[in-house]
Each structure stands twice: as structure tokens, then as C-alpha cells.
Motif scaffolding. Structure first.
Motif, PDB file in Angstrom:
ATOM      1  N   ALA A  90     -16.112-163.140 -80.746  1.00  0.00           N
ATOM      2  CA  ALA A  90     -16.032-161.826 -80.101  1.00  0.00           C
ATOM      3  C   ALA A  90     -15.548-161.970 -78.658  1.00  0.00           C
ATOM      4  O   ALA A  90     -16.002-162.850 -77.922  1.00  0.00           O
ATOM      5  CB  ALA A  90     -17.402-161.157 -80.131  1.00  0.00           C
ATOM      6  N   GLY A  91     -14.621-161.129 -78.270  1.00  0.00           N
ATOM      7  CA  GLY A  91     -14.102-161.145 -76.904  1.00  0.00           C
ATOM      8  C   GLY A  91     -13.089-162.234 -76.631  1.00  0.00           C
ATOM      9  O   GLY A  91     -12.681-162.410 -75.478  1.00  0.00           O
ATOM     10  N   GLU A  92     -12.656-162.933 -77.676  1.00  0.00           N
ATOM     11  CA  GLU A  92     -11.695-164.027 -77.502  1.00  0.00           C
ATOM     12  C   GLU A  92     -10.347-163.634 -78.099  1.00  0.00           C
ATOM     13  O   GLU A  92     -10.289-163.034 -79.174  1.00  0.00           O
ATOM     14  CB  GLU A  92     -12.201-165.294 -78.197  1.00  0.00           C
ATOM     15  N   LEU A  93      -9.270-163.977 -77.401  1.00  0.00           N
ATOM     16  CA  LEU A  93      -7.927-163.791 -77.946  1.00  0.00           C
ATOM     17  C   LEU A  93      -7.323-165.158 -78.221  1.00  0.00           C
ATOM     18  O   LEU A  93      -7.195-165.987 -77.322  1.00  0.00           O
ATOM     19  CB  LEU A  93      -7.035-163.000 -76.990  1.00  0.00           C
ATOM     20  N   VAL A  94      -6.965-165.375 -79.479  1.00  0.00           N
ATOM     21  CA  VAL A  94      -6.284-166.591 -79.892  1.00  0.00           C
ATOM     22  C   VAL A  94      -4.834-166.236 -80.195  1.00  0.00           C
ATOM     23  O   VAL A  94      -4.565-165.359 -81.022  1.00  0.00           O
ATOM     24  CB  VAL A  94      -6.947-167.221 -81.137  1.00  0.00           C
ATOM     25  N   GLY A  97     -15.155-156.816 -76.355  1.00  0.00           N
ATOM     26  CA  GLY A  97     -15.760-157.707 -77.333  1.00  0.00           C
ATOM     27  C   GLY A  97     -15.030-157.808 -78.653  1.00  0.00           C
ATOM     28  O   GLY A  97     -15.550-158.394 -79.611  1.00  0.00           O
ATOM     29  N   VAL A  98     -13.822-157.238 -78.728  1.00  0.00           N
ATOM     30  CA  VAL A  98     -13.036-157.363 -79.955  1.00  0.00           C
ATOM     31  C   VAL A  98     -12.454-158.775 -80.038  1.00  0.00           C
ATOM     32  O   VAL A  98     -11.960-159.310 -79.045  1.00  0.00           O
ATOM     33  CB  VAL A  98     -11.895-156.325 -79.985  1.00  0.00           C
ATOM     34  N   SER A  99     -12.533-159.378 -81.207  1.00  0.00           N
ATOM     35  CA  SER A  99     -11.876-160.661 -81.451  1.00  0.00           C
ATOM     36  C   SER A  99     -10.427-160.376 -81.831  1.00  0.00           C
ATOM     37  O   SER A  99     -10.164-159.533 -82.700  1.00  0.00           O
ATOM     38  CB  SER A  99     -12.595-161.406 -82.578  1.00  0.00           C
ATOM     39  N   ILE A 100      -9.486-161.061 -81.189  1.00  0.00           N
ATOM     40  CA  ILE A 100      -8.065-160.749 -81.368  1.00  0.00           C
ATOM     41  C   ILE A 100      -7.296-162.002 -81.770  1.00  0.00           C
ATOM     42  O   ILE A 100      -7.432-163.053 -81.136  1.00  0.00           O
ATOM     43  CB  ILE A 100      -7.455-160.162 -80.080  1.00  0.00           C
ATOM     44  N   LEU A 101      -6.491-161.867 -82.814  1.00  0.00           N
ATOM     45  CA  LEU A 101      -5.536-162.910 -83.198  1.00  0.00           C
ATOM     46  C   LEU A 101      -4.142-162.339 -82.987  1.00  0.00           C
ATOM     47  O   LEU A 101      -3.775-161.335 -83.597  1.00  0.00           O
ATOM     48  CB  LEU A 101      -5.730-163.327 -84.651  1.00  0.00           C
ATOM     49  N   GLU A 143       3.594-163.940 -72.478  1.00  0.00           N
ATOM     50  CA  GLU A 143       2.556-163.072 -73.024  1.00  0.00           C
ATOM     51  C   GLU A 143       1.363-163.905 -73.503  1.00  0.00           C
ATOM     52  O   GLU A 143       0.203-163.586 -73.212  1.00  0.00           O
ATOM     53  CB  GLU A 143       3.148-162.276 -74.186  1.00  0.00           C
ATOM     54  N   ALA A 144       1.661-164.978 -74.214  1.00  0.00           N
ATOM     55  CA  ALA A 144       0.599-165.869 -74.689  1.00  0.00           C
ATOM     56  C   ALA A 144      -0.152-166.491 -73.517  1.00  0.00           C
ATOM     57  O   ALA A 144      -1.386-166.582 -73.525  1.00  0.00           O
ATOM     58  CB  ALA A 144       1.188-166.961 -75.572  1.00  0.00           C
ATOM     59  N   GLU A 145       0.599-166.900 -72.496  1.00  0.00           N
ATOM     60  CA  GLU A 145      -0.024-167.540 -71.345  1.00  0.00           C
ATOM     61  C   GLU A 145      -0.920-166.566 -70.591  1.00  0.00           C
ATOM     62  O   GLU A 145      -1.981-166.935 -70.077  1.00  0.00           O
ATOM     63  CB  GLU A 145       1.044-168.103 -70.415  1.00  0.00           C
ATOM     64  N   ALA A 146      -0.504-165.289 -70.528  1.00  0.00           N
ATOM     65  CA  ALA A 146      -1.279-164.291 -69.781  1.00  0.00           C
ATOM     66  C   ALA A 146      -2.534-163.850 -70.528  1.00  0.00           C
ATOM     67  O   ALA A 146      -3.523-163.465 -69.895  1.00  0.00           O
ATOM     68  CB  ALA A 146      -0.400-163.065 -69.500  1.00  0.00           C
ATOM     69  N   LEU A 147      -2.522-163.932 -71.863  1.00  0.00           N
ATOM     70  CA  LEU A 147      -3.593-163.333 -72.645  1.00  0.00           C
ATOM     71  C   LEU A 147      -4.522-164.323 -73.335  1.00  0.00           C
ATOM     72  O   LEU A 147      -5.703-164.054 -73.526  1.00  0.00           O
ATOM     73  CB  LEU A 147      -2.990-162.428 -73.738  1.00  0.00           C
ATOM     74  N   ALA A 148      -3.983-165.482 -73.724  1.00  0.00           N
ATOM     75  CA  ALA A 148      -4.702-166.341 -74.662  1.00  0.00           C
ATOM     76  C   ALA A 148      -5.869-167.083 -74.015  1.00  0.00           C
ATOM     77  O   ALA A 148      -5.705-167.742 -72.987  1.00  0.00           O
ATOM     78  CB  ALA A 148      -3.737-167.335 -75.297  1.00  0.00           C
ATOM     79  N   ASP A 149      -7.037-166.977 -74.635  1.00  0.00           N
ATOM     80  CA  ASP A 149      -8.149-167.862 -74.292  1.00  0.00           C
ATOM     81  C   ASP A 149      -7.928-169.225 -74.932  1.00  0.00           C
ATOM     82  O   ASP A 149      -8.225-170.253 -74.343  1.00  0.00           O
ATOM     83  CB  ASP A 149      -9.465-167.265 -74.781  1.00  0.00           C
ATOM     84  N   ARG A 150      -7.408-169.185 -76.164  1.00  0.00           N
ATOM     85  CA  ARG A 150      -6.995-170.410 -76.837  1.00  0.00           C
ATOM     86  C   ARG A 150      -5.662-170.170 -77.528  1.00  0.00           C
ATOM     87  O   ARG A 150      -5.290-169.031 -77.813  1.00  0.00           O
ATOM     88  CB  ARG A 150      -8.040-170.863 -77.862  1.00  0.00           C
ATOM     89  N   LEU A 151      -4.987-171.267 -77.795  1.00  0.00           N
ATOM     90  CA  LEU A 151      -3.629-171.212 -78.322  1.00  0.00           C
ATOM     91  C   LEU A 151      -3.530-172.127 -79.532  1.00  0.00           C
ATOM     92  O   LEU A 151      -4.053-173.247 -79.527  1.00  0.00           O
ATOM     93  CB  LEU A 151      -2.641-171.670 -77.237  1.00  0.00           C
ATOM     94  N   ALA A 152      -2.851-171.653 -80.581  1.00  0.00           N
ATOM     95  CA  ALA A 152      -2.549-172.484 -81.741  1.00  0.00           C
ATOM     96  C   ALA A 152      -1.038-172.515 -81.922  1.00  0.00           C
ATOM     97  O   ALA A 152      -0.399-171.457 -81.962  1.00  0.00           O
ATOM     98  CB  ALA A 152      -3.217-171.928 -82.997  1.00  0.00           C
ATOM     99  N   ILE A 153      -0.471-173.711 -81.989  1.00  0.00           N
ATOM    100  CA  ILE A 153       0.963-173.862 -82.243  1.00  0.00           C
ATOM    101  C   ILE A 153       1.136-174.310 -83.682  1.00  0.00           C
ATOM    102  O   ILE A 153       0.666-175.382 -84.084  1.00  0.00           O
ATOM    103  CB  ILE A 153       1.612-174.858 -81.271  1.00  0.00           C
ATOM    104  N   LEU A 154       1.803-173.464 -84.464  1.00  0.00           N
ATOM    105  CA  LEU A 154       2.003-173.687 -85.895  1.00  0.00           C
ATOM    106  C   LEU A 154       3.452-174.086 -86.126  1.00  0.00           C
ATOM    107  O   LEU A 154       4.374-173.355 -85.752  1.00  0.00           O
ATOM    108  CB  LEU A 154       1.659-172.406 -86.657  1.00  0.00           C
TER     109      LEU A 154
END
Length: 320
Positions: free
Chosen positions: A32-36, A187-191, A199-210
Motif C-alpha cells: 500500500a502506498g508504493e509505486l512500482v 495508500g493505493v498500491s500502483i503498478l 516519469e519512472a525516476e520521478a514516481l517509482a519507489d521501486r523499479l523492475a526492468i523486464l
């Protein structure tokens, strides 16, 4: 610090489509509250990952759960998810408010509760003054915000967005980024699947590179970059020349041994060097003294662009 239970949990996920592996041993979670943010080149498997999370694809192996439930089997899990596709999905002839009410009804939100929620969300996305306008009269940025608001009508625990700012101008992108910041605070969980590195750098708490179906990097962006690159710098040298000399003199000076690679145009050298490397210090000294001239000399700290390129390069080498 108390560890929070994940809203989304993915473990050892394998997906095969048309007899070909598309996702391989994927593991990912969000609280909750995390943007990946999920980054990756075309064909990496990002869309398949989103379809699997939303219960549209049954994995060959592994597990996806939303609030502990499998979205393939559980309607409760699917109702805990808000999905914003890349293409705007709205009823064009309906007004902004009517769209929210229609999507709310699909998710069992009705009556006064639905109207209050729609009005609150339109205020939240700064479109309360346009609530009675058909959405086909609104700009692309406004439609995106309505699309996100529609996905929030049933108060989902997990919001999944596929390229929400694609095709938008800078101001519209900034509006979406601001909205996502606010949702995180709620508190919304965001993917978030995006190809916009800033955009990813400004928002992401964590990052996944696929890349090619596998997660090649996962963690806090700044920590990933520091771990991989440490004191390396990204160097670009455009049109280097020695005043009054020919091109071969450049190699006598040492440009040919700097470890910078020449591009296809033959005009730009670029690469990665430690910031205290003797070769880089020699280059900077020569430019400072006017012994070497360049149309452009850029020295940057490593960023997401370099990290993504490194992950793609490592994946390609594994194929050889």
C-alpha cells in the motif's frame, strides 16, 4: 519498522503463449502506498504481465495474488484491481460524470454512493467543471484523467496503468504524475508500465526492468544505479578535433585509446569511464587548455537510460 503485507504478490511466474515462453520466473510485489514502475523494451513481456495480473491469462507455473487471492479464480481479487489500459477506454458520447457512473455500475457501485464518488474523483482529477461534457469534446490529457478516475470508482487496493502518459503533451503528463503522487499518498498500491524514464525516476519507489520475459533489475532506482555503476560516468564527445591538425592527430593525442566508441556517423564518441580515470582527466585537461575542441562534451552521472541499456546488453550476450 513494521513490514507491510503485499497488496500484489507475484512469485516464480512462467507464462507460455503460442508454445513460446513469454514470462520466465518473474517475481514482484507491491504494498500500500508504493509505486512500482516496470520498464523494458518492446517485446519484453510487459503487456503479458499486466494481463496475467488482471486474471486474463492463467500462468503455466508460479503464483499471482491480489490481497492473497488468485485473480484467475477470485472475483474478489479482480474487484480489488483498477486497470487503466494504454488505449483510452471510455464511452465517447457519454459525459465525464456518466462515464464514471457507468464504470462504477460495472463494479457494483450504485446510487448516491456512486454519484458522490464520481463527483469526488472529478474534483480530484481537476475536471469538476467539465463533468457534463461528452468525453469526445475533451483533450487527450483530460480523457486520460477520466480513464484513471473510472478505474478508481470502486476504491481498488491496486491500480495498474499501462503507459498512461503516451501521446500526451508535457503539461498533460505533469497532471498525470501529480495525480499518481496523490494516489500514493492515499495508500493505493500502483503498478506503472512506462517507457518514460524521467516519469519512472520521478514516481517509482521501486523499479523492475523486464527484458525478454525476465526481470533483470529490481529495487530502488538510485540504489540500483549506484550498485551497478558506482563511480562511472556517461561520456559523449561530438566532432572532436585538434586545432590546425588532421584526423590522424586525434589518435596520436589518444582519442583512439580513450575507451569511447565511435558511432555510425563517425562524428561522435561515447562510452562509460570512471570519473577519476586518467584517460578522462587527460581529455578534460586537453579541452580546458584548448588543445582539443569539440562540438559538445557531455559528462553525466549514470541514470535509468544507462541501466536499461546495460540490462538489454546483458540479455543479448546471454543469447550468444
Amino acid at each position: 519498522m513494521q513490514q507491510r503485507d503485499p497488496i500484489l504478490s507475484i512469485s516464480q511466474l512462467d507464462v507460455i503463449l503460442g508454445g513460446k515462453p513469454v514470462l520466465k520466473d518473474v517475481g514482484l510485489s507491491s504494498v500500500a502506498g508504493e509505486l512500482v514502475a516496470v520498464l523494458g523494451p518492446n517485446g519484453a513481456g510487459k503487456s503479458t504481465l499486466l494481463r496475467t495480473i488482471s486474471g486474463q491469462i492463467k500462468p503455466r507455473r508460479g503464483r499471482v495474488s491480489i490481497l492473497g487471492r488468485d485473480p484467475v479464480r477470485s472475483a474478489v481479487a479482480r474487484r480489488s484491481l483498477g486497470l487503466v489500459p494504454q488505449r483510452i477506454a471510455l464511452f465517447e458520447k457519454l459525459t465525464a460524470r456518466e462515464n464514471l457512473l457507468a464504470f462504477g455500475a460495472l463494479m457494483r457501485v450504485h446510487g448516491r454512493k456512486a454519484k458522490a464518488r464520481a463527483d469526488d474523483l472529478l474534483e480530484r482529477v481537476q475536471l469538476a467543471d467539465r463533468l457534463n461534457e461528452p468525453v469526445n469534446h475533451l483533450s487527450g490529457g483530460m480523457q486520460r484523467r477520466i480513464n484513471i478516475a473510472s478505474a478508481l470508482m470502486h476504491r481498488p487496493s491496486l491500480l495498474v496503468l499501462d503507459e498512461p502518459t503516451v501521446g500526451l503533451d508535457v503539461d498533460a503528463q505533469a497532471g498525470i504524475v501529480s495525480l499518481l503522487h496523490g494516489l500514493k499518498a492515499d495508500g493505493v498500491s500502483i503498478l506503472l508500465v512506462t517507457h518514460h524514464l524521467d516519469e519512472a525516476e520521478a514516481l517509482a519507489d521501486r523499479l523492475a526492468i523486464l527484458v525478454k520475459g525476465r526481470i533483470r533489475a529490481l529495487g530502488v532506482p538510485a540504489q540500483l544505479i549506484q550498485h551497478v555503476f558506482q563511480n562511472l560516468r556517461d561520456i559523449k564527445l561530438v566532432n572532436p578535433s585538434l586545432p590546425g591538425s588532421n584526423a590522424s592527430d586525434s589518435f596520436q593525442f589518444g582519442l583512439g585509446n580513450l575507451g569511447l566508441f565511435l558511432d555510425d556517423t563517425g562524428q561522435t564518441r561515447s562510452g562509460v569511464l570512471p570519473y577519476d580515470a586518467p584517460r578522462l582527466l587527460k581529455l578534460l585537461d586537453a579541452v580546458g587548455r584548448g588543445q582539443l575542441q569539440a562540438g559538445e562534451l557531455t559528462i553525466r552521472r549514470a541514470g535509468l537510460e544507462m541501466l536499461l541499456a546495460r540490462c538489454v546488453s546483458e540479455s543479448e550476450r546471454e543469447r550468444v
